[in-house]
Design a protein around this motif. Structure first.
Motif, mmCIF file in Angstrom:
data_model
loop_
_atom_site.group_PDB
_atom_site.id
_atom_site.type_symbol
_atom_site.label_atom_id
_atom_site.label_comp_id
_atom_site.label_asym_id
_atom_site.label_seq_id
_atom_site.Cartn_x
_atom_site.Cartn_y
_atom_site.Cartn_z
ATOM 1 N N ALA A 179 0.830 -1.203 0.000
ATOM 2 C CA ALA A 179 0.000 0.000 0.000
ATOM 3 C C ALA A 179 0.870 1.261 0.000
ATOM 4 O O ALA A 179 0.579 2.235 -0.712
ATOM 5 N N SER A 180 1.943 1.243 0.780
ATOM 6 C CA SER A 180 2.825 2.411 0.848
ATOM 7 C C SER A 180 3.556 2.637 -0.467
ATOM 8 O O SER A 180 3.680 3.776 -0.934
ATOM 9 N N TYR A 181 4.011 1.552 -1.066
ATOM 10 C CA TYR A 181 4.743 1.659 -2.331
ATOM 11 C C TYR A 181 3.824 2.187 -3.436
ATOM 12 O O TYR A 181 4.205 3.063 -4.231
ATOM 13 N N LEU A 182 2.591 1.664 -3.476
ATOM 14 C CA LEU A 182 1.635 2.119 -4.481
ATOM 15 C C LEU A 182 1.310 3.598 -4.296
ATOM 16 O O LEU A 182 1.287 4.363 -5.273
ATOM 17 N N PHE A 183 1.092 4.017 -3.060
ATOM 18 C CA PHE A 183 0.780 5.417 -2.789
ATOM 19 C C PHE A 183 1.949 6.320 -3.176
ATOM 20 O O PHE A 183 1.762 7.390 -3.765
ATOM 21 N N LEU A 187 2.208 9.339 -6.389
ATOM 22 C CA LEU A 187 2.602 10.739 -6.203
ATOM 23 C C LEU A 187 3.908 11.084 -6.907
ATOM 24 O O LEU A 187 4.339 12.236 -6.860
ATOM 25 N N SER A 188 4.525 10.100 -7.551
ATOM 26 C CA SER A 188 5.828 10.329 -8.163
ATOM 27 C C SER A 188 5.708 10.505 -9.674
ATOM 28 O O SER A 188 4.632 10.380 -10.249
ATOM 29 N N ALA A 189 6.851 10.759 -10.289
ATOM 30 C CA ALA A 189 6.911 10.948 -11.742
ATOM 31 C C ALA A 189 7.273 9.656 -12.474
ATOM 32 O O ALA A 189 7.486 9.662 -13.683
ATOM 33 N N TRP A 190 7.362 8.546 -11.760
ATOM 34 C CA TRP A 190 7.660 7.228 -12.304
ATOM 35 C C TRP A 190 9.026 7.201 -13.027
ATOM 36 O O TRP A 190 9.198 6.544 -14.046
ATOM 37 N N LYS A 191 9.986 7.904 -12.459
ATOM 38 C CA LYS A 191 11.348 7.827 -12.960
ATOM 39 C C LYS A 191 12.079 6.693 -12.252
ATOM 40 O O LYS A 191 11.654 6.249 -11.170
ATOM 41 N N PHE A 195 11.370 4.650 -8.309
ATOM 42 C CA PHE A 195 11.140 3.259 -7.944
ATOM 43 C C PHE A 195 12.050 2.849 -6.785
ATOM 44 O O PHE A 195 11.635 2.125 -5.877
ATOM 45 N N LEU A 196 13.294 3.327 -6.826
ATOM 46 C CA LEU A 196 14.250 2.975 -5.776
ATOM 47 C C LEU A 196 13.898 3.645 -4.459
ATOM 48 O O LEU A 196 13.840 2.997 -3.404
ATOM 49 N N THR A 197 13.655 4.962 -4.498
ATOM 50 C CA THR A 197 13.312 5.670 -3.259
ATOM 51 C C THR A 197 11.971 5.199 -2.717
ATOM 52 O O THR A 197 11.776 5.132 -1.492
ATOM 53 N N GLY A 198 11.048 4.853 -3.615
ATOM 54 C CA GLY A 198 9.760 4.329 -3.169
ATOM 55 C C GLY A 198 9.918 3.014 -2.434
ATOM 56 O O GLY A 198 9.240 2.757 -1.429
#
Length: 348
Positions: A179-183, A187-191, A195-198
């Motif tokens: 759930a946290s990763y999806l959220f 909110l990100s730009a999908w760079k 993905f790494l920081t998420g």
């Protein structure tokens, strides 16, 4: 402990780190008391809102398995040549009623104690039937209102058995992480860096919050059904908001400004953090009503007009929230007004 005190011992059980030691203590007490006469050990698992939860069969199965495990422990502690006069009874309580507060649980336990003639209640020091929220102390106070001896089993608590240690499990970690990763990704730009920081952010959130995020094990099947029902609930909520907006607009534009503000108490048949939060926020989002405070299942709500109170106690929003989290059967529960809640309150 005298023989008369030990003749009928009632032991509420819940899956805890000290339950095994509590059972051993009770069996030892029964063996001592059995020298003076028969002893009945009553182990009970108090249901948690199972009477209206569509997942009740699963929860009742877990309760039955726990009680069967307790019976095995009793047999182990009594040994191959058990003393005569010791009998064991098990039961699941509260499946026919709505339980929320320590007082509700105490009432179910005391009713059973009266039915079987129990004269002593022994509590597991880590007993908490409502989930992760500590309940032992308020439950003890509620139990003492009846004429029955109540004691806490003098067994050692494992020092490592903190809330984090008790509650953590792989399904909880995975659910909170997902759930946290999806959220985060929404909110990100999908760079690539996102993905790494998420991943690291979701991992940190899971480590910190997973142990305390759920009062029961998450179920993909149950959550999936709730999300599907939520898709039905959202349009209903938007419709209620639109209708309430029109009603408030009429009041504001009316020359006499027909308002009648009051703070009323709604005792809603919802339980658990997510359903209670959803209902409280849904009431606040609907113009004309504002959730001021929530204590147990009592909602203090500021209402602007008599019409908004009428809609509130008609129970539409409450039924809708129950449908989302508990299914169609729970939606059929009587409305607050049908349950006898007239919604009288203070002028606001």
């Amino acid at each position: 402990m005298t023989a008369s005190d030990a003749r009928r011992l009632l032991v509420p059980v819940d899956d805890s780190v000290t339950l095994r030691n509590t059972v051993a203590y009770v069996v030892a007490e029964a063996e001592t008391a059995a020298t003076d006469g028969p002893v009945e050990l009553h182990f009970v698992d108090v249901a948690t809102t199972r009477s209206v939860d569509p997942d009740a069969p699963e929860e009742l199965s877990e309760a039955t398995e726990l009680l069967e495990r307790v019976e095995v422990w009793v047999e182990e502690d009594l040994g191959e040549d058990p003393p005569t006069g010791i009998s064991v009874e098990t039961a699941v309580l509260g499946a026919d009623r709505y339980l929320f507060s320590p007082g509700d649980y105490a009432e179910a336990i005391l009713d059973y104690a009266a039915d079987v003639g129990a004269d002593r209640i022994v509590l597991d020091p880590e007993y908490s039937p409502g989930g992760a929220t500590p309940m032992l102390r308020p439950l003890q106070l509620e139990l003492t209102r009846d004429d029955i001896a109540v004691e806490e089993a003098p067994v050692e608590r494992r020092t490592e058995a903190t809330v984090l240690g008790r509650a953590a499990s792989l399904p909880k970690y995975l659910t909170v992480f997902g759930a946290s990763y999806l959220f985060y990704m929404l909110l990100s730009a999908w760079k690539p860096l996102d993905f790494l920081t998420g991943f690291f952010t979701a991992t940190l959130v899971a480590v910190l919050l997973a142990p305390v995020a759920f009062s029961q094990q998450p179920s993909v099947f149950r959550v999936g059904k709730q999300l599907a029902r939520m898709a039905v609930f959202v349009p209903y909520l938007l419709k209620e908001i639109a209708v309430a907006n029109l009603q408030i607009a009429y009041v504001v534009l009316h020359p006499s400004l027909p308002i009648d503000p009051k703070i009323v108490e709604l005792r809603a048949a919802v339980w658990g953090d997510a359903p209670v939060t959803t209902l409280a926020n849904s009431i606040t989002l609907t113009p004309g009503t504002l959730t001021v405070d929530v204590t147990d299942r009592a909602f203090d709500i500021h209402s602007l007009t008599a019409g908004s109170r009428e809609d509130l106690f008609a129970g539409g929003l409450e039924r809708a929230v129950r449908f989302v989290f508990y299914g169609r059967e729970a939606a059929a529960i009587a409305s607050p007004r049908e349950r006898g809640d007239d919604g009288e309150g203070q002028d606001g």
